[in-house]
Design a protein around this motif. Structure first.
Motif, mmCIF file in Angstrom:
data_model
loop_
_atom_site.group_PDB
_atom_site.id
_atom_site.type_symbol
_atom_site.label_atom_id
_atom_site.label_comp_id
_atom_site.label_asym_id
_atom_site.label_seq_id
_atom_site.Cartn_x
_atom_site.Cartn_y
_atom_site.Cartn_z
ATOM 1 N N PHE A 44 46.888 66.078 41.468
ATOM 2 C CA PHE A 44 46.101 64.898 41.076
ATOM 3 C C PHE A 44 44.612 65.206 41.023
ATOM 4 C CE2 PHE A 44 45.612 64.587 45.599
ATOM 5 C CZ PHE A 44 46.875 64.471 46.177
ATOM 6 N N ALA A 45 44.269 66.391 40.500
ATOM 7 C CA ALA A 45 42.872 66.780 40.366
ATOM 8 C C ALA A 45 42.117 65.842 39.435
ATOM 9 C CB ALA A 45 42.793 68.215 39.830
ATOM 10 N N GLY A 46 40.849 65.644 39.737
ATOM 11 C CA GLY A 46 39.986 64.857 38.869
ATOM 12 C C GLY A 46 39.521 63.562 39.498
ATOM 13 N N CYS A 70 49.155 53.753 31.711
ATOM 14 C CA CYS A 70 49.160 54.175 30.313
ATOM 15 C C CYS A 70 48.030 55.156 30.045
ATOM 16 C CB CYS A 70 49.016 52.953 29.400
ATOM 17 S SG CYS A 70 47.440 52.080 29.599
ATOM 18 N N GLY A 71 48.131 55.827 28.901
ATOM 19 C CA GLY A 71 47.089 56.759 28.499
ATOM 20 C C GLY A 71 47.505 57.545 27.271
ATOM 21 N N HIS A 77 44.831 60.663 33.925
ATOM 22 C CA HIS A 77 45.165 59.533 34.791
ATOM 23 C C HIS A 77 46.672 59.363 34.951
ATOM 24 C CE1 HIS A 77 45.536 55.507 36.362
ATOM 25 N NE2 HIS A 77 46.103 55.110 35.242
ATOM 26 N N CYS A 78 47.422 59.463 33.860
ATOM 27 C CA CYS A 78 48.873 59.320 33.956
ATOM 28 C C CYS A 78 49.466 60.436 34.807
ATOM 29 C CB CYS A 78 49.498 59.318 32.568
ATOM 30 S SG CYS A 78 49.208 57.784 31.644
ATOM 31 N N ARG A 79 48.974 61.644 34.611
ATOM 32 C CA ARG A 79 49.463 62.765 35.423
ATOM 33 C C ARG A 79 49.154 62.559 36.906
ATOM 34 N NH1 ARG A 79 45.629 65.531 37.671
ATOM 35 N NH2 ARG A 79 44.645 66.002 35.670
ATOM 36 N N ALA A 80 47.953 62.099 37.209
ATOM 37 C CA ALA A 80 47.598 61.847 38.611
ATOM 38 C C ALA A 80 48.459 60.738 39.203
ATOM 39 C CB ALA A 80 46.119 61.491 38.720
ATOM 40 N N THR A 81 48.720 59.690 38.423
ATOM 41 C CA THR A 81 49.570 58.594 38.897
ATOM 42 C C THR A 81 50.986 59.090 39.167
ATOM 43 O OG1 THR A 81 48.260 56.997 37.607
ATOM 44 C CG2 THR A 81 50.452 56.295 38.342
ATOM 45 N N GLU A 153 44.484 51.359 31.999
ATOM 46 C CA GLU A 153 44.064 52.666 31.516
ATOM 47 C C GLU A 153 42.936 53.226 32.386
ATOM 48 O OE1 GLU A 153 43.045 54.136 27.069
ATOM 49 O OE2 GLU A 153 41.608 52.707 27.915
ATOM 50 N N GLY A 154 43.134 54.456 32.877
ATOM 51 C CA GLY A 154 42.106 55.114 33.668
ATOM 52 C C GLY A 154 41.864 54.513 35.039
ATOM 53 N N ALA A 155 42.729 53.610 35.480
ATOM 54 C CA ALA A 155 42.510 52.867 36.731
ATOM 55 C C ALA A 155 41.142 52.194 36.727
ATOM 56 C CB ALA A 155 42.658 53.775 37.955
ATOM 57 N N SER A 156 40.707 51.808 35.528
ATOM 58 C CA SER A 156 39.417 51.131 35.374
ATOM 59 C C SER A 156 39.603 49.641 35.597
ATOM 60 C CB SER A 156 38.835 51.421 33.989
ATOM 61 O OG SER A 156 38.474 52.777 33.892
ATOM 62 N N SER A 157 39.612 49.292 36.872
ATOM 63 C CA SER A 157 39.834 47.913 37.293
ATOM 64 C C SER A 157 38.878 47.599 38.431
ATOM 65 C CB SER A 157 41.278 47.737 37.780
ATOM 66 O OG SER A 157 41.521 48.566 38.909
#
Length: 329
Positions: A44-46, A70-71, A77-81, A153-157
């Motif tokens: 979960f790098a990044g 989503c992505g 982001h999806c890979r980290a999730t 998307e992007g956990a931008s919440s």
């Protein structure tokens, strides 16, 4: 004293700050530093994991056992999730934009290795209906007796932004340890949540940093509105109104180039030059574009009144490999 939401601890923190000595000398401008948020982990790098620590804590508190997000096909982001879900024994469903490829590589390969269920939707549906589609999947999950948590998307919440609220606290501590102060903190803009968290912290902690985003898609007006919306959502968690005028959200537009995830030769050369000069590898989708933009603005004299600039490396290494044929050696 501001009380922010709780998080789970998953990332390797704090990430280090390095000075780019040789590049700074070449530019003969402000000293450039880089914060290595590409090193927050491996799977979960990044930058996304900082935000996911808050999102998934909320999901667990709500009793959820399935994460839906989503992505794009190479979504970090999806890979980290997917990685966090596997680590915690949760199910991950990732909704990817575009057509299913014949072979998997980069992040989409890791999505599958990590056990995520991958669903494909058209670019048009992604643009116009992705939240509705994810909510429909959540209803489907509920009908099977499970409980889903939808991550934008992007956990931008609002909750996700606290990942970079605490990142700025971390930076302030590192400034004290290093004996320097950063005039500006620069970050790539892909969905806006990282910038929103930094700006939220800058306002509430009353630091002097300029928070500057360089967009890799869309435009300045789009991201000013998106960042403002996330900050408003965040204010509900701290029970304190936060109003930041749109004009106070600093964005350097003009470096989207050919479009999202599409590279130009000068951007790829920037990635290659930094790698060979400093041993730091950027990605072509986010950090490569933004860092290229930062260097161009330094050469134009945009930052001539500054002494120290910090660029946040938000990761994306796995997304580099599908672009291998674009590089010329």
């Amino acid at each position: 004293m501001i009380t922010i939401p709780e998080r789970i601890s998953l990332a390797n923190l704090p990430t280090k700050i390095e000075k780019l000595d040789r590049l700074s000398a070449q530019l003969q401008g402000p000293s450039l530093y880089i914060k290595r948020d590409d090193q927050t982990g491996t799977e979960f790098a990044g930058n996304k994991i900082r935000k996911l620590e808050y999102c998934i804590r909320e999901a667990l508190d709500q009793g959820c056992d399935t994460l839906i997000t989503c992505g794009g096909i190479q979504s970090n982001h999806c890979r980290a999730t997917a990685a966090v879900a596997a680590k915690l024994g949760l199910k991950a469903i990732v909704v990817l934009r575009g057509e299913q490829p014949d072979t998997y590589e980069g992040n989409v390969l890791l999505d599958h290795l990590l056990g995520a269920e991958v669903r494909w939707i058209s670019s048009e549906d992604y643009r116009d209906h992705r939240m509705n589609i994810m909510n429909d999947i959540a209803s489907e999950v509920s009908a099977h007796g499970q409980q889903a948590y939808v991550i934008p998307e992007g956990a931008s919440s609002g909750i996700g932004a606290f990942g970079y609220y605490t990142a700025l606290q971390e930076i302030v501590q590192q400034e004290q340890e290093l004996g320097i102060s950063f005039d500006a903190i620069v970050v790539a803009l892909g969905s806006g949540g990282t910038h929103a968290g930094l700006l939220l912290a800058q306002q509430l902690l009353e630091t002097s940093h300029r928070i500057i985003g360089i967009n890799v898609c869309d435009d300045e007006q789009y991201f000013q509105k998106a960042i403002s919306t996330v900050i408003q959502e965040s204010s509900h968690y701290i029970d304190q109104p936060v109003h930041i005028p749109l004009k106070a959200i600093e964005i350097i537009d003009g470096y989207v180039g050919k479009g999202y995830a599409q590279s130009q030769p000068q951007e790829l050369k920037c990635i290659q030059d930094l790698a060979s000069l400093e041993g730091v590898i950027l990605d072509p989708v986010y950090t490569g574009k933004a860092f290229y933009g930062l260097l161009e603005e330094i050469r134009k004299g945009t930052f001539e009144d500054m002494q120290n600039i910090l660029f946040i490396h938000t990761g994306g290494l796995y997304g580099l490999f599908p672009h291998a044929s674009s590089f010329r050696f």
